[in-house]
Design a protein around this motif. Structure first.
Motif, PDB file in Angstrom:
ATOM      1  N   THR A  61      41.280  57.013  32.829  1.00 24.04           N
ATOM      2  CA  THR A  61      42.158  56.870  33.745  1.00 24.04           C
ATOM      3  C   THR A  61      43.526  57.230  32.944  1.00 24.04           C
ATOM      4  OG1 THR A  61      43.083  55.627  35.751  1.00 24.04           O
ATOM      5  CG2 THR A  61      42.711  54.381  33.806  1.00 24.04           C
ATOM      6  N   SER A  91      39.945  62.298  35.627  1.00 21.22           N
ATOM      7  CA  SER A  91      41.129  61.461  36.247  1.00 21.22           C
ATOM      8  C   SER A  91      42.425  62.546  36.050  1.00 21.22           C
ATOM      9  CB  SER A  91      41.811  60.557  35.406  1.00 21.22           C
ATOM     10  OG  SER A  91      42.917  59.891  35.880  1.00 21.22           O
ATOM     11  N   CYS A 114      40.188  51.862  36.055  1.00 27.51           N
ATOM     12  CA  CYS A 114      41.135  52.358  36.985  1.00 27.51           C
ATOM     13  C   CYS A 114      42.588  51.595  36.787  1.00 27.51           C
ATOM     14  CB  CYS A 114      40.881  52.319  38.405  1.00 27.51           C
ATOM     15  SG  CYS A 114      40.612  50.608  39.015  1.00 27.51           S
TER      16      CYS A 114
END
Length: 276
Positions: free
Chosen positions: A211, A164, A253
């Motif tokens: 994330t 990420s 996410c």
């Protein structure tokens, strides 16, 4: 408009020349060849010429004011009314800053989001039963994609992988084989490694999904301990999410409202969690 295009070409030419000059200077700085160093001549006069060219009063279309005309960083084309039609993005205004004694023009960074404190007790908002899958990502606040062993990508209406990019341009990697979260800056230089906390967890730290959120916080799934670790952008542990009945969390996410989506590997469920 023809005058604007002409001036745009001149500016692009100067930018290209400046980039090459900088590359040449960096090469000299890294070189051990005394001949190159001894024969170097100052390019300050040339740089001043570039400065004059770049700071010339731009040719203006009478329909627009100066604040309406920007250069798109992606396609390098002139954009009117702060919007690039080619890239379909809105551009931030330019600001003047002082750096090392020089006045420079820089693109204004994305506006800072409001500070959000972590919740004392994370709250489970939604559970979506998707069947067996291991990854989840969101396109917007209303849709998520999932993928599992059947190699079928599914789209879900809501009415990660293991890497990420953070808001500060750090690259965050969940390395399950090394039992660590590894973070490097945009130049590839190691910033820190996070290997979990000494605790009474039954299994060793094994990060899978990872994330980041609007606060530049890093979230990673500790799959075999059934929890999520939350770190700040410098690798300091902030909190666990371990109260939402997570079972082997895997893909992660975060949407634009900082809702966390967790894909559970074995149950096939995606859980939406509010943690700020």
């Amino acid at each position: 408009m023809a005058a604007l295009i002409k001036q745009e070409k001149e500016v692009l030419k100067v930018k290209s020349d400046l980039k090459q000059a900088i590359l040449d200077l960096r090469k000299i700085l890294k070189s051990d060849d005394t001949t190159i160093i001894s024969t170097y001549h100052s390019q300050n006069a040339e740089f001043r010429r570039y400065s004059i060219c770049l700071t010339k009063t731009p040719v203006m279309d009478p329909r627009y004011c100066a604040q309406d005309i920007l250069l798109c960083d992606l396609c390098q084309k002139v954009a009117l009314q702060s919007h690039c039609e080619l890239c379909q993005i809105n551009l931030s205004l330019s600001i003047t800053t002082e750096e090392h004694g020089y006045t420079i023009r820089t693109s204004e960074s994305a506006s800072c989001p409001p500070v959000k404190p972590l919740l004392d007790v994370p709250e489970l908002i939604t559970t979506i039963d998707t069947g067996y899958m291991s990854n989840v990502t969101n396109l917007n606040d209303k849709e998520i994609w999932t993928c599992g062993k059947d190699k079928i990508i599914k789209l879900y209406n809501l009415q990660g992988e293991y890497i990420s990019e953070n808001r500060n341009l750090d690259i965050c990697v969940a390395d399950s084989d090394a039992h660590a979260v590894v973070v490097v800056n945009q130049a590839g230089k190691l910033r820190f490694r996070y290997t979990g906390l000494p605790s009474n967890k039954k299994e060793s730290f094994c990060p899978r999904g990872i994330t980041t959120d609007s606060q530049s916080q890093i979230l990673t799934a500790d799959t075999y301990n059934h929890c999520i670790h939350i770190l700040d952008q410098d690798g300091q542990f902030l909190s666990y999410i371990d109260n939402c009945f997570l079972q082997r969390p895997w893909g992660l996410c975060v949407d634009s409202k900082d809702n966390l989506f967790v894909a559970e590997r074995d149950s096939g469920k995606v859980k939406k969690i509010k943690y700020m």
